[in-house]
Design a protein around this motif. Structure first.
Motif, PDB file in Angstrom:
ATOM      1  N   UNK A  31      -1.011  18.675 -14.797  1.00 55.68           N
ATOM      2  CA  UNK A  31      -1.360  19.997 -15.286  1.00 55.68           C
ATOM      3  C   UNK A  31      -2.776  20.057 -15.811  1.00 55.68           C
ATOM      4  N   UNK A  32      -3.635  19.123 -15.379  1.00 53.98           N
ATOM      5  CA  UNK A  32      -5.018  19.095 -15.849  1.00 53.98           C
ATOM      6  C   UNK A  32      -5.942  18.963 -14.655  1.00 53.98           C
ATOM      7  N   UNK A  33      -7.159  19.385 -14.832  1.00 53.46           N
ATOM      8  CA  UNK A  33      -8.160  19.341 -13.775  1.00 53.46           C
ATOM      9  C   UNK A  33      -9.218  18.305 -14.127  1.00 53.46           C
ATOM     10  N   UNK A  34      -9.448  17.359 -13.212  1.00 51.47           N
ATOM     11  CA  UNK A  34     -10.455  16.337 -13.457  1.00 51.47           C
ATOM     12  C   UNK A  34     -11.846  16.955 -13.351  1.00 51.47           C
ATOM     13  N   UNK A  35     -12.690  16.703 -14.385  1.00 47.32           N
ATOM     14  CA  UNK A  35     -13.999  17.335 -14.490  1.00 47.32           C
ATOM     15  C   UNK A  35     -15.110  16.330 -14.171  1.00 47.32           C
ATOM     16  N   UNK A  36     -15.161  15.823 -12.921  1.00 50.76           N
ATOM     17  CA  UNK A  36     -16.257  14.933 -12.597  1.00 50.76           C
ATOM     18  C   UNK A  36     -16.483  14.925 -11.095  1.00 50.76           C
TER      19      UNK A  36
ATOM     20  N   UNK B 160     -12.334   9.453 -16.213  1.00 48.82           N
ATOM     21  CA  UNK B 160     -12.862  10.808 -16.121  1.00 48.82           C
ATOM     22  C   UNK B 160     -12.171  11.754 -17.097  1.00 48.82           C
ATOM     23  N   UNK B 161     -12.948  12.705 -17.598  1.00 48.84           N
ATOM     24  CA  UNK B 161     -12.403  13.718 -18.501  1.00 48.84           C
ATOM     25  C   UNK B 161     -11.528  14.674 -17.721  1.00 48.84           C
TER      26      UNK B 161
ATOM     27  N   UNK C 201     -17.992  12.354 -23.174  1.00 46.17           N
ATOM     28  CA  UNK C 201     -19.410  12.644 -22.943  1.00 46.17           C
ATOM     29  C   UNK C 201     -19.705  12.585 -21.451  1.00 46.17           C
ATOM     30  N   UNK C 202     -20.398  13.607 -20.950  1.00 47.69           N
ATOM     31  CA  UNK C 202     -20.853  13.654 -19.561  1.00 47.69           C
ATOM     32  C   UNK C 202     -19.716  13.397 -18.572  1.00 47.69           C
ATOM     33  N   UNK C 203     -18.575  14.025 -18.820  1.00 48.78           N
ATOM     34  CA  UNK C 203     -17.458  13.934 -17.890  1.00 48.78           C
ATOM     35  C   UNK C 203     -16.636  12.675 -17.975  1.00 48.78           C
TER      36      UNK C 203
END
Length: 368
Positions: free
Chosen positions: A251-256, A303-304, A338-340
Motif C-alpha cells: 500500500x505504499x509507493x517507492x519514491x526513487x 528506498x523511501x 534523505x534523498x529518497x
C-alpha cells in the motif's frame, strides 16, 4: 599652569564618565535579552540556516511558531528543493511530518528541552543564562555574545556566537563552530515578531500534513472496500525490523529512480566494516552494513516509501534535527530519510552524538 591642569583633569574625568555611561554592563544586557526572548507569550520568526559541515554547503528556510507554554511548529525547507519537514508539538505530543512522503511520526518526547536548536530563541536565552563563562563584546550597533552550545552538537560543535541588535534587542544571527572555532552552521534571522500567539487548533497536525487530494484519500475506501485505517492494520508484519518499525512496501509507493548504497565516512578508531549484505524482498532493495570494533554499529538502508494515507506512526525516542533532515534518536539507534533513502543505525557502543556523526557522514562512495 595650575588652572590648566585642573581643566584637563576635569575634561578627562568627564570623558571617562561619559564612556562608562555609554557602555552597558553584561549583566544588564543579558537580563534584558533573556527576559525579552523567553518571557514573551509567543512568537513567529523566519530564518535562513546554512550548513557548512559534511560536504557541499546547504541552505534551508526555517519558519517557527511558538505559543506558551509548550506549543511549537517548526518548518524546514531546503532551498531549491520541493521537500519540507515539520516538527509540531501540541497537546497530543510531538510530531515529525514529511508532507511530500505522506509520512507522520509521533513521539512521546519532551522536545525541545533535550534536542533544541539555535533557531528557537527561548533556547538561545537559556544558553546565555546557563553559560558561566559567557563573554559579551559591544559594537556600534550590536552586542556579540560568545557562549557554549547545549544542543545535540555540543561536543563536536561546542562554540556559538550570538549577535544581538542594540535597537531591537533581538538576535540577528547565530554562528555555531567546531572545537577549533571553524564555522559549521550559520542562522540568520530575517524577521522576528514577539507576542504572536496561535490558537491550539492551529497546531493540529492535519492542516500541515494533508493536501486536498490526500484528505480525500484518507477517508476513501480502497478497491477491497477497506478504509485507509483498516488497510494499514492489515499490513503483513513480515520483514519489519523490531528495532525501528520499518514497514513493508504494501500500500505504499517507492519514491526513487535508482537506489545507490551510501557508506559512512566517519573514522572511528579500531572500527571497520566487516560485512555488506544486499537483500531484495518483495521488490524492495535493502542493504545492511556491519561495522565491528570498539565503536561497533550496523547501518540499514532502503528506498523511501510514500504512504497512501497520512496516519501517525509511533516512534521511540526523540526528534533530532540533523541539519540536513529531521530524524528520530534513542540511546541505541537513529533513523532518518534523505534523498529518497531511509536509513537506520543501531549500536550499543555509540553515544547519541556519535550516531549523529555517522548519520552526517553517510555518502554515496566506496569503503575500499
Amino acid at each position: 599652569m595650575g588652572n590648566r591642569l585642573v581643566t584637563w583633569l576635569v575634561l578627562i574625568c568627564a570623558i571617562l564618565l561619559l564612556s562608562a555611561c555609554g557602555t552597558a554592563s553584561q549583566e544588564k544586557v543579558l537580563k534584558k535579552v533573556s527576559g525579552k526572548w523567553s518571557e514573551t507569550n509567543g512568537y513567529e520568526l523566519d530564518a535562513k540556516m546554512e550548513i557548512k559541515s559534511g560536504g557541499e554547503p546547504r541552505t534551508y528556510d526555517v519558519t517557527v511558531w511558538h505559543t506558551k507554554p509548550d506549543f511549537y511548529r517548526v518548518e524546514v525547507v531546503e532551498s531549491g528543493k520541493d521537500v519540507s519537514q515539520m516538527i509540531v508539538r501540541n497537546a497530543d505530543g510531538v510530531f515529525v511530518v514529511t508532507p511530500t512522503l505522506n509520512k507522520m511520526y509521533k513521539f512521546q518526547s519532551d522536545w525541545p528541552k533535550k534536542n533544541s536548536q539555535a533557531y528557537l530563541i527561548g533556547a538561545l536565552a537559556e544558553d546565555l543564562a546557563e553559560d558561566k563563562n559567557l563573554v559579551m563584546k559591544e559594537e556600534d550597533k550590536a552586542y556579540i555574545f560568545e557562549a557554549a552550545t547545549r544542543n545535540s552538537y555540543k561536543n563536536s560543535m561546542p562554540h556559538q556566537v550570538i549577535t544581538v541588535d542594540k535597537k531591537t534587542m533581538l538576535p540577528t544571527s547565530v554562528v555555531i563552530m567546531n572545537d577549533v572555532k571553524e564555522e559549521q552552521i550559520r542562522i540568520t534571522f530575517n524577521n522576528i515578531k514577539l507576542g504572536v500567539q496561535h490558537a491550539a487548533k492551529e497546531y493540529a497536525v492535519e492542516q500541515f500534513t494533508e493536501s486536498d487530494d490526500s484528505k480525500g484519500e484518507q477517508a476513501a475506501p480502497n478497491k477491497d472496500g477497506k478504509d485507509a485505517t483498516e488497510e494499514k492494520d492489515a499490513k503483513d508484519a513480515k520483514g519489519q525490523a523490531d528495532t525501528n518499525g520499518e514497514k513493508e512496501a504494501v500500500g505504499a509507493e517507492v519514491e526513487y529512480e535508482e537506489f545507490q548504497t551510501h557508506y559512512p565516512v566517519v573514522n572511528f578508531e579500531n572500527t571497520k566494516m566487516t560485512d555488506e549484505k544486499a537483500i531484495r524482498e518483495g521488490g524492495m532493495d535493502r542493504v545492511i552494513l556491519t561495522f565491528e570494533g570498539d565503536k561497533a554499529f550496523t547501518v540499514m538502508q532502503q528506498p523511501v516509501m510514500k504512504e497512501t494515507a497520512m496516519l501517525p506512526v509511533t516512534s521511540p525516542g526523540d526528534p533530532v534535527d540533523l541539519g540536513f533532515t529531521i530524524g528520530a534518536i534513542t540511546d541505541t539507534s537513529i533513523s532518518w530519510e534523505k534523498d529518497g533513502v531511509a536509513f537506520f543505525v543501531a549500536s550499543s557502543k555509540l553515544t547519541r552524538e556519535e550516531m549523529m556523526e555517522v548519520a552526517a557522514s553517510m555518502t554515496i562512495s566506496s569503503m575500499k
